[in-house]
Design a protein around this motif. Structure first.
Motif, PDB file in Angstrom:
ATOM      1  N   ARG A 269       2.916  22.336 -24.553  1.00  0.00           N
ATOM      2  CA  ARG A 269       3.937  22.016 -23.541  1.00  0.00           C
ATOM      3  C   ARG A 269       5.214  21.517 -24.212  1.00  0.00           C
ATOM      4  O   ARG A 269       6.325  21.891 -23.815  1.00  0.00           O
TER       5      ARG A 269
ATOM      6  N   LEU B  48       7.163  24.412 -25.823  1.00  0.00           N
ATOM      7  CA  LEU B  48       7.824  25.260 -24.828  1.00  0.00           C
ATOM      8  C   LEU B  48       9.041  24.551 -24.243  1.00  0.00           C
ATOM      9  O   LEU B  48      10.090  25.165 -24.012  1.00  0.00           O
ATOM     10  N   ASP B  49       8.916  23.242 -24.026  1.00  0.00           N
ATOM     11  CA  ASP B  49      10.049  22.466 -23.527  1.00  0.00           C
ATOM     12  C   ASP B  49      11.176  22.456 -24.553  1.00  0.00           C
ATOM     13  O   ASP B  49      12.354  22.644 -24.207  1.00  0.00           O
TER      14      ASP B  49
ATOM     15  N   ALA C  56      12.812  32.992 -18.300  1.00  0.00           N
ATOM     16  CA  ALA C  56      11.446  33.202 -18.788  1.00  0.00           C
ATOM     17  C   ALA C  56      11.467  33.954 -20.111  1.00  0.00           C
ATOM     18  O   ALA C  56      12.485  34.506 -20.520  1.00  0.00           O
TER      19      ALA C  56
ATOM     20  N   ILE D 281       1.648  27.481 -31.040  1.00  0.00           N
ATOM     21  CA  ILE D 281       1.349  28.486 -30.013  1.00  0.00           C
ATOM     22  C   ILE D 281       0.275  29.459 -30.498  1.00  0.00           C
ATOM     23  O   ILE D 281      -0.511  29.973 -29.696  1.00  0.00           O
TER      24      ILE D 281
ATOM     25  N   LEU E   1       1.623  36.358 -23.205  1.00  0.00           N
ATOM     26  CA  LEU E   1       1.988  35.030 -22.723  1.00  0.00           C
ATOM     27  C   LEU E   1       3.347  35.122 -22.044  1.00  0.00           C
ATOM     28  O   LEU E   1       4.307  35.612 -22.643  1.00  0.00           O
TER      29      LEU E   1
ATOM     30  N   VAL F  55       6.081  32.597 -20.221  1.00  0.00           N
ATOM     31  CA  VAL F  55       6.434  31.204 -19.982  1.00  0.00           C
ATOM     32  C   VAL F  55       7.626  31.167 -19.037  1.00  0.00           C
ATOM     33  O   VAL F  55       8.655  31.806 -19.293  1.00  0.00           O
ATOM     34  N   ASN F  56       7.484  30.438 -17.948  1.00  0.00           N
ATOM     35  CA  ASN F  56       8.508  30.338 -16.923  1.00  0.00           C
ATOM     36  C   ASN F  56       9.186  28.976 -16.976  1.00  0.00           C
ATOM     37  O   ASN F  56       8.519  27.936 -17.100  1.00  0.00           O
ATOM     38  N   HIS F  57      10.499  28.987 -16.879  1.00  0.00           N
ATOM     39  CA  HIS F  57      11.283  27.754 -16.797  1.00  0.00           C
ATOM     40  C   HIS F  57      12.057  27.793 -15.491  1.00  0.00           C
ATOM     41  O   HIS F  57      12.879  28.692 -15.257  1.00  0.00           O
TER      42      HIS F  57
ATOM     43  N   GLU G 194       8.014  23.940 -15.846  1.00  0.00           N
ATOM     44  CA  GLU G 194       7.618  25.051 -16.715  1.00  0.00           C
ATOM     45  C   GLU G 194       6.144  25.354 -16.523  1.00  0.00           C
ATOM     46  O   GLU G 194       5.351  24.465 -16.183  1.00  0.00           O
ATOM     47  N   SER G 195       5.782  26.603 -16.729  1.00  0.00           N
ATOM     48  CA  SER G 195       4.376  27.006 -16.711  1.00  0.00           C
ATOM     49  C   SER G 195       4.163  28.051 -17.795  1.00  0.00           C
ATOM     50  O   SER G 195       5.058  28.843 -18.096  1.00  0.00           O
ATOM     51  N   ALA G 196       2.972  28.030 -18.382  1.00  0.00           N
ATOM     52  CA  ALA G 196       2.600  28.994 -19.429  1.00  0.00           C
ATOM     53  C   ALA G 196       1.425  29.805 -18.920  1.00  0.00           C
ATOM     54  O   ALA G 196       0.383  29.242 -18.570  1.00  0.00           O
TER      55      ALA G 196
END
Length: 341
Positions: A84, A87-88, A130, A156, A195, A197-199, A282-284
């Motif tokens: 997390r 990704l942040d 994303a 990751i 993968l 990843v959404n922001h 955010e989500s992965a």
């Protein structure tokens, strides 16, 4: 980067091309609700006398909702938190670092985009930035991943390996629940992993727009890691219900390919992501998908005279073409209709 929401949004103005038609807007249903609890399943009980109960819980959730959460799953909380953080940190990189990762090459193993990869063809955009990252074969893909933040590739990679192990374990539990041989899905049906990843930046009016609209996944299964900010919703009994984020848990979604492989016994649950006006989210999401030439059909062990096949056999690339058409025409019926008997 000028099109990316996080590059231009002031948190106060919602442009017209981000406002959804009234029937698609989330309205007041923008927070988790308490009238339905997404099953939260303890995988730590699998090695004890409750093994069969856990398998039944998974199967029931797959049949009734198409989603569930799992904890005590073998992926360390430390690793989840480290992922997390990476990704942040990635989304907080300077624009020039992220700009170099934007590409129009459809075969790229890493690409950034805003809204969807079809941004230029859209009339209404999603409130998200994303990236999509191919994870198989892992050793070949890693050099194409971002070099910044400094430990991104290292963390990751470890995260992907551990969640892959979890995914294969869950697939075997689904096999057990369905009564088909262990390892049935541990082949080309699950060997392509991506993968996404959404922001979702802070949104001026979450009642008018969406982070991701109503959809089902193009996968066998999908394993999603949420942060502490709510936003995931699942469609149940004609209403949207929130999935409360549990920091140490993963959300598992049943995809369209699993619905076909199970001959309709398992449900490809519809879900979406809403935004909020107070905090970015955010989500992965790790997608377990077939290889493009993999042959998909209902498992023969589930076919009997009383339960004939509901779907014809096809190559996965045929499904991807149907998926792209359905997305372009905004007609979800086209996802499975071409394959129904």
């Amino acid at each position: 980067m000028e099109k990316f929401v996080s590059s231009w949004s002031d948190g106060k103005t919602l442009p017209e091309n981000y406002i959804f038609p009234p029937e698609q807007r989330p309205g007041k249903l923008i927070l988790p609700t308490s009238n339905y609890v997404t099953p939260v399943i303890d995988l730590g009980k699998l090695d004890g006398p409750d093994h069969s109960i856990v398998v039944h819980q998974i199967l029931q959730a797959c049949q009734e909702l198409g989603a569930f959460q799992v904890f005590n799953h073998g992926v360390a909380r430390r690793l989840m938190d480290d992922a997390r953080q990476m990704l942040d940190e990635f989304f907080k990189l300077p624009a020039e670092d992220k700009s170099a990762l934007i590409t129009s090459d459809p075969n790229s193993k890493f690409k950034m985009y805003t809204s969807t990869v079809n941004y230029d063809e859209e009339k209404i955009h999603l409130w998200r930035d994303a990236f999509q990252q191919v994870c198989t074969p892992l050793e070949e893909c890693i050099p194409h991943w971002p070099a910044k933040p400094a430990k991104y590739r290292e963390i990751i990679e470890e995260y992907t390996r551990k969640v892959n192990e979890l995914g294969l374990r869950i697939l075997d539990l689904i096999c057990e629940g369905l009564g088909i041989e262990a390892g049935y899905f541990a082949n080309e049906q699950s060997q392509h992993i991506e993968l996404i990843v959404n922001h979702y930046p802070v949104c001026p009016d979450p009642t008018l727009t969406l982070g991701v609209g109503k959809h089902s996944d193009r996968s066998l299964i999908t394993i999603l890691m949420q942060g502490s900010v709510p936003g995931l919703q699942i469609f149940k009994d004609d209403e949207w219900v929130g999935v409360d984020p549990i920091p140490e848990a993963f959300v598992v979604h049943i995809g369209n390919i699993m619905q076909i492989a199970s001959n309709g016994k398992l449900l490809n649950g519809d879900h979406r992501a809403v935004t909020n006006a107070y905090e970015a989210r955010e989500s992965a999401v790790l997608f377990f998908m077939p290889t493009k030439d993999c042959f998909i059909e209902p498992a023969k062990a589930l076919i009997t005279a009383e339960n004939p096949p509901l779907y014809r056999g096809f190559r996965y690339h045929e499904y991807l073409a149907a998926h792209n058409t359905a997305r372009r025409l905004k007609d979800p019926d086209l996802l499975l209709k071409p394959f129904r008997i």
